[in-house]
Design an enzyme around this catalytic site. Structure first.
Site, short mmCIF file in Angstrom:
data_model
loop_
_atom_site.label_atom_id
_atom_site.label_comp_id
_atom_site.label_asym_id
_atom_site.label_seq_id
_atom_site.Cartn_x
_atom_site.Cartn_y
_atom_site.Cartn_z
CE LYS A 34 10.01 -6.87 1.32
NZ LYS A 34 8.66 -6.45 0.88
CB SER A 62 6.39 -9.66 1.04
OG SER A 62 6.66 -8.36 0.57
CB SER A 64 4.49 -6.08 0.92
OG SER A 64 4.06 -7.26 0.29
#
Lengths: 96, 494
Positions: free
Chosen positions: B82, B157, B181
């Site tokens: 990420k 997210s 997330s």
């Protein structure tokens, strides 16, 4: 809790965020709605309840204060939008 | 075979690499070709590090040919990271204009550990800007699509990490989880996602959103792979003062799956109003399967849950407004074109560099921390947090783990909730209490509603991550949901 345009402008200044008129109006409406929801916490009786700042309690994490290798000054300064003579460079601090 | 690595697990790729049946270069090339094929539709990556991963693969192959047998458990496995996790030599932008072009001069601890384990980092994945969002749409650069339905969001997210795994671009990815997330996008895309106990995984080099809630964790197709990545990233780190300094027990999977003697609680507050009936039905089926495996299941109550979301938003946004103060156009990242003095430079830089959702959250965080509001909001929220923690403590006196849906509904259409932040926030109701209490939780695929994946969440006691993984493994052993793969249109079938 309805936030006024002036309150939004005041908070934006504290947060150092320049906002457009449109954004200010949008945030006034959206933040008011979110705060309305958030204010549910005021329905809860928390008399004598201590606050939790960290859910997994750690106390006084200590270590020896020994010098460790660090990043090179040049490497770090190279990331800055502007630098000069080994320092960060910013616009003038005194206004006017 | 090398063209098929996208259907192989990390464990399998690692074995094939170690046995010399697949070279690391073949694996990397295969993953890159899969990425080239599906990325135009999915858009999971902000940056594909083709050169880096091939170079890394060549080195691994050379080491293996030279007789090196000191490889770690992820040797030869391509992994996506990420974009809020710092990687030397690759951009780390948090999907924000504020950090566009930023290349960190150091690796996050989790990235160091990945590299030491022999993993091959293949790129950085898209996300909601600064991890603030539940749909992936708050990225400043692109919208990631759900591989199960390209008109829908993949969740957020960690949108790109989940979508990359679901689309078979990588077997494993790292995400971060502040209020759901990792787990929510895992549920939306039909993959497994673990939010470890707060303090198990170092946050050093992970861009802070809400420091008392953030935790890094793995996403993958199956529980064994997720456990393998968890074992690599978890452990002591002196550079993170909130790290618990604990090493997880070695995980072994095998034998007959059984949950005999396991006591599971089902919190009624997370199973009633607001939960889609299809989602509820899938999770109820899953609970029956857990019972068939030998677990005892009883209803329980987490009465403060209804206030958890409010407390979370106060705490998370207060911490965020303070953490994001560092983006001021001085030391790194974006600076607005020169205008006036320092204060104006700060304001313009932040006004132009941050997207709408980030500004909204900084505003709210600043407001609740401002003089006159601190006690009414921030302190109060931390007191409510204590009540949430106590609810879990009470439940864990009777139960080994709790079962809930991961999300109240399946993935929504792109654009559907973009103008209604509160509606989006409400979708995190099942995952948020877990972060407030610092507990571990895992989302595992438990079926579909109208062709869209549903996730079941298992919540465990502090540092019972290994136990949770064992339970999830047992469930996965008797179900096939995690083996389903989306059919991306260009492929024309399986």
């Amino acid at each position: 809790m309805a936030l006024t345009r002036d309150e939004i402008a005041r908070v934006a200044h504290m947060a150092r965020l320049s906002l457009s008129e449109e954004e200010i109006e949008g945030f006034a409406e959206q933040l008011s709605r979110i705060l309305e929801h958030v204010e549910r916490i005021n329905q809860v009786d928390v008399t004598d309840v201590p606050p939790t700042y960290h859910a997994v309690t750690l106390q006084n994490v200590l270590r020896e204060d020994e010098p460790q290798p660090s990043l090179e000054r040049e490497t770090v300064l190279a990331l800055a939008p502007e630098s000069e003579a080994g320092c960060y460079k910013v616009p003038k601090i005194t206004e006017g | 075979m090398s063209g098929m690595t996208h259907i192989l697990s990390a464990a399998r790729l690692n074995r094939l690499f170690l046995a010399g049946e697949l070279s690391a270069v073949e694996i990397a090339e295969s993953a890159l070709s899969r990425i080239a094929k599906v990325e135009p539709q999915v858009g999971a990556f902000l940056h594909v590090a083709a050169e880096h991963v091939l170079d890394r693969a060549k080195k691994l192959d050379a080491r293996r040919r030279a007789g090196d047998n000191e490889f770690g458990p992820l040797a030869g496995v391509p992994i996506a990271v990420k974009d809020n996790i710092c990687t030397c030599g690759m951009e780390t932008t948090c999907a924000s204009r504020m950090l566009k072009g930023y290349v960190s001069p150091y690796d996050a601890t989790v990235v160091e550990r990945l590299r030491a384990s022999g993993a091959m980092i293949i790129g950085k994945t898209n996300m909601d800007e600064f991890a603030m969002g539940s749909s992936g749409e708050a990225s400043a650069f692109q919208t990631t699509r759900n591989p199960w339905d390209l008109e829908r969001v993949p969740g957020g997210s960690s949108s790109g990490s989940a979508a990359a795994v679901a689309a078979g671009e990588v077997p494993l990815a790292l995400g971060t989880d502040t209020g759901g997330s990792i787990r929510q996008p895992a549920a939306f895309t039909g993959v497994v996602g673990l939010k470890p106990t707060y303090g198990y995984v170092s946050r050093y080099g992970v861009v802070s959103f809400a420091s008392s809630l953030d935790q890094v964790g793995p996403l993958g197709h199956d529980v064994e792979d997720v456990a393998r990545l968890f074992e690599v990233i978890a452990g002591p780190d002196r550079r993170d003062a909130t790290n618990a300094g604990r090493t997880p027990p070695e995980l072994k999977f095998g034998g007959d799956p059984s949950l005999a003697g396991v006591r599971l609680g089902v919190p009624r507050e997370l199973f009633g109003q607001g939960i889609d009936s299809g989602v509820k039905a899938r999770v109820e089926e899953a609970i029956r399967q857990l019972e068939d495996l030998g677990a005892t299941v009883e209803e329980c109550s987490l009465p403060s849950t209804e206030y958890a979301l409010s407390a979370y938003y106060v705490i998370a946004l207060a911490e965020a407004s303070s953490n994001l103060a560092r983006y001021d156009g001085v030391r790194y990242g974006f600076r607005a074109a020169q205008t006036g003095g320092l204060t104006e430079m700060y304001s313009k830089t932040r006004g132009e560099g941050f997207g709408a959702e980030v500004k909204r959250r900084i505003m709210l965080g600043t407001y609740v921390l401002s003089s006159g509001h601190y006690d009414a909001y921030y302190r109060k929220a931390q007191q409510v947090r204590t009540l949430v923690v106590r609810d879990f403590e009470r439940a864990f006196e009777r139960f080994d783990a709790l079962v809930t849906p991961t999300t109240p509904f399946t993935a929504w259409r792109i654009g559907e909730k973009i103008d209604d932040p509160m509606a989006m926030y409400l979708g995190d109701i099942c995952t948020i209490p877990v972060n407030l209490a610092g507990l571990p939780a895992i989302s595992v695929p438990c079926g579909f509603v109208d062709g869209l994946p549903v996730g079941m969440q298992l919540i465990g006691k502090h540092f019972a991550d290994a136990q949770l993984l064992q339970m999830a493994w047992a469930y996965q052993k008797v179900t096939k949901h995690h083996e389903s793969r989306p059919v991306l249109t260009e492929e024309g079938g399986r």
